[in-house]
Design an enzyme around this catalytic site. Structure first.
Site, PDB file in Angstrom:
ATOM      1  N   SER A 120       0.889  -1.298  -0.047  1.00  0.00           N
ATOM      2  CA  SER A 120      -0.086  -0.125   0.059  1.00  0.00           C
ATOM      3  C   SER A 120       0.927   1.256   0.024  1.00  0.00           C
ATOM      4  CB  SER A 120      -0.823  -0.054   1.137  1.00  0.00           C
ATOM      5  OG  SER A 120      -1.823  -1.030   1.184  1.00  0.00           O
ATOM      6  N   HIS A 141       0.265  -2.482  -7.183  1.00  0.00           N
ATOM      7  CA  HIS A 141      -0.793  -2.049  -6.163  1.00  0.00           C
ATOM      8  C   HIS A 141      -1.915  -2.526  -6.919  1.00  0.00           C
ATOM      9  CE1 HIS A 141      -3.011   1.129  -3.632  1.00  0.00           C
ATOM     10  NE2 HIS A 141      -2.881  -0.150  -2.916  1.00  0.00           N
ATOM     11  N   ASN A 191      -2.651   6.017  -2.605  1.00  0.00           N
ATOM     12  CA  ASN A 191      -2.483   5.916  -0.989  1.00  0.00           C
ATOM     13  C   ASN A 191      -1.999   7.189  -0.492  1.00  0.00           C
ATOM     14  OD1 ASN A 191      -4.006   3.633  -0.815  1.00  0.00           O
ATOM     15  ND2 ASN A 191      -2.545   2.254  -0.592  1.00  0.00           N
TER      16      ASN A 191
HETATM   17  P1  NAD Z   1      -3.656  -9.214   5.463  1.00  0.00           P
HETATM   18  O1  NAD Z   1      -3.167  -8.885   6.771  1.00  0.00           O
HETATM   19  O2  NAD Z   1      -4.958  -9.697   5.228  1.00  0.00           O
HETATM   20  O3  NAD Z   1      -2.792 -10.643   4.798  1.00  0.00           O
HETATM   21  C1  NAD Z   1      -1.415 -10.736   5.083  1.00  0.00           C
HETATM   22  C2  NAD Z   1      -0.990 -12.093   4.896  1.00  0.00           C
HETATM   23  O4  NAD Z   1       0.539 -12.211   5.011  1.00  0.00           O
HETATM   24  C3  NAD Z   1      -1.488 -12.815   6.086  1.00  0.00           C
HETATM   25  O5  NAD Z   1      -2.119 -14.099   5.845  1.00  0.00           O
HETATM   26  C4  NAD Z   1      -0.123 -13.285   6.874  1.00  0.00           C
HETATM   27  O6  NAD Z   1      -0.199 -14.451   7.517  1.00  0.00           O
HETATM   28  C5  NAD Z   1       0.900 -13.422   5.569  1.00  0.00           C
HETATM   29  N1  NAD Z   1       2.324 -13.386   6.104  1.00  0.00           N
HETATM   30  C6  NAD Z   1       2.913 -12.744   7.075  1.00  0.00           C
HETATM   31  N2  NAD Z   1       4.008 -12.971   7.148  1.00  0.00           N
HETATM   32  C7  NAD Z   1       4.363 -13.721   5.876  1.00  0.00           C
HETATM   33  C8  NAD Z   1       5.475 -14.637   5.617  1.00  0.00           C
HETATM   34  N3  NAD Z   1       6.698 -14.365   6.229  1.00  0.00           N
HETATM   35  N4  NAD Z   1       5.362 -15.340   4.546  1.00  0.00           N
HETATM   36  C9  NAD Z   1       4.211 -15.651   3.844  1.00  0.00           C
HETATM   37  N5  NAD Z   1       3.102 -15.096   4.419  1.00  0.00           N
HETATM   38  C10 NAD Z   1       2.986 -14.208   5.464  1.00  0.00           C
HETATM   39  O7  NAD Z   1      -3.111  -8.159   4.414  1.00  0.00           O
HETATM   40  P2  NAD Z   1      -3.719  -7.758   2.818  1.00  0.00           P
HETATM   41  O8  NAD Z   1      -4.993  -6.989   3.302  1.00  0.00           O
HETATM   42  O9  NAD Z   1      -3.939  -8.991   2.212  1.00  0.00           O
HETATM   43  O10 NAD Z   1      -2.303  -6.836   2.557  1.00  0.00           O
HETATM   44  C11 NAD Z   1      -1.301  -7.453   2.001  1.00  0.00           C
HETATM   45  C12 NAD Z   1      -0.319  -6.555   1.268  1.00  0.00           C
HETATM   46  O11 NAD Z   1      -1.318  -5.803   0.165  1.00  0.00           O
HETATM   47  C13 NAD Z   1       0.064  -5.476   1.993  1.00  0.00           C
HETATM   48  O12 NAD Z   1       1.233  -4.970   1.602  1.00  0.00           O
HETATM   49  C14 NAD Z   1      -1.035  -4.217   1.965  1.00  0.00           C
HETATM   50  O13 NAD Z   1      -0.358  -2.909   2.178  1.00  0.00           O
HETATM   51  C15 NAD Z   1      -1.255  -4.507   0.612  1.00  0.00           C
HETATM   52  N6  NAD Z   1      -2.530  -3.997  -0.246  1.00  0.00           N
HETATM   53  C16 NAD Z   1      -3.880  -4.106   0.602  1.00  0.00           C
HETATM   54  C17 NAD Z   1      -5.022  -3.722   0.132  1.00  0.00           C
HETATM   55  C18 NAD Z   1      -6.324  -3.978   0.697  1.00  0.00           C
HETATM   56  O14 NAD Z   1      -7.290  -3.493   0.555  1.00  0.00           O
HETATM   57  N7  NAD Z   1      -6.500  -4.891   1.956  1.00  0.00           N
HETATM   58  C19 NAD Z   1      -5.084  -3.323  -1.143  1.00  0.00           C
HETATM   59  C20 NAD Z   1      -3.935  -2.941  -1.735  1.00  0.00           C
HETATM   60  C21 NAD Z   1      -2.650  -3.619  -1.230  1.00  0.00           C
END
Ligand code: NAD
Length: 284
Positions: A120, A141, A191
């Site tokens: 993000s 993204h 963002n």
């Molecule tokens: P989330 O918290 O739902 O999921 C993150 C996942 O990463 C978890 O399942 C966790 O167990 C896993 N994880 C942590 N450490 C790990 C490792 N060492 N190896 C493998 N897996 C591991 O978060 P999210 O919302 O899916 O966000 C993920 C990324 O995408 C972030 O960087 C976030 O900023 C970005 N993002 C999120 C959104 C959104 O709307 N949620 C939109 C665009 C980008």
């Protein structure tokens, strides 16, 4: 480069959507996370999402949810990524976590595979600095929910090569997505604006200027937005919002990005939004 096997790292909100979208567009996917429980939940979620999608979207495909799931290998073992042509990393928005994942990927994945960081706010140049292939690191993204969103913000890091940009564009076209290319800066375009807006909306709530519903209604009714900032925060995940605001604060050293105390309190209380069942709104 013909992209066939894609590694998706992190099976949370975004990893689930990316893996589903890839499987539905004919790719073989390896989805990796840290626990079997998380992967079981991811499998169930993909199954439900495909069923739900079929009610709303007409498709000529005769594939069943199981056919699509069969294209995804679920594993806690990073070794399964050894044949991945392309990686989409979607782990928690914490630098301490992301910085450990990339050297591991570097040591396992083929030397010519591209690493796409779905973050993000974390600068792509910073992510590339912990790899041995900074020219092959690109920011992707994705928007949430991934299978429903046609556009991706693509970020060129300092060392990202033109070849990697072209591979990235081809990869997104294979997923049925369009993209907009921007230069690297914390929070990119989307963002840097959205996280500040959401944070300020939480300050409005904290200051009791308006209720949750009325804050969102102003954006929908007056500006014609599909969702208000607090609904959007619930969809993204309040923990992810807080981590992203903290990344902006740390990178710009500017007090305008200080996280709202109410946002911190909600995250501490486990109110992470839709994915946890409660945030600004309650979900069943
Ligand atoms: P989330 O918290 O739902 O999921 C993150 C996942 O990463 C978890 O399942 C966790 O167990 C896993 N994880 C942590 N450490 C790990 C490792 N060492 N190896 C493998 N897996 C591991 O978060 P999210 O919302 O899916 O966000 C993920 C990324 O995408 C972030 O960087 C976030 O900023 C970005 N993002 C999120 C959104 C959104 O709307 N949620 C939109 C665009 C980008």
């Amino acid at each position: 480069m013909n992209i066939q096997v894609v590694g998706v790292v992190g099976a949370g909100v975004m990893g689930v959507g990316v893996a589903q979208n890839l499987a539905q567009t004919g790719h073989q996917v390896v989805l990796v996370d840290i626990s079997e429980d998380i992967l079981d939940k991811a499998k169930q979620e993909i199954r439900n999402n495909i069923r739900f999608q079929s009610f709303f979207k007409k498709s000529d495909s005769t594939e069943t949810p199981q056919d699509i799931l069969n294209k995804i290998e679920f594993s806690t073992n990073f070794k399964f990524l050894e044949n991945a042509d392309f990686i989409v990393e979607n782990v928690t928005e914490k630098w301490d976590i992301k910085k450990q994942v990339y050297p591991l990927l570097d040591s396992i994945c083929p030397a010519d595979s591209v690493f796409a960081a779905n973050t993000s706010a974390i600068p792509i140049t910073r992510i590339a600095s912990v790899t041995k292939r900074p020219d092959k690191v690109i920011g992707m993204h994705f928007m949430n929910p991934v299978p429903m969103k046609p556009m991706v913000e693509v970020i060129r890091g300092y060392h990202t090569s033109d070849e990697t940009i072209e591979t990235g564009k081809k990869f997104l076209a294979q997923m049925g997505k369009e993209c907009i290319l921007v230069n690297d800066s914390p929070g990119f375009v989307s963002n840097r604006v959205l996280m500040l807006t959401i944070n300020e909306a939480v300050f409005l709530l904290q200051d009791q200027v308006a209720t949750v519903e009325d804050i969102d209604k102003i954006f929908k009714g007056c500006f014609g937005h599909k969702m208000g900032p607090l609904e959007t925060a619930d969809l993204i995940g309040l923990d992810t919002i807080l981590f992203s605001i903290e990344v902006l604060y740390e990178n710009f050293n500017d007090s305008k990005y200080r996280p709202c105390p109410l946002l911190k309190k909600m995250v501490d209380a486990g109110l992470h939004g839709k994915k946890s069942g409660k945030g600004f709104y309650a979900y069943q």
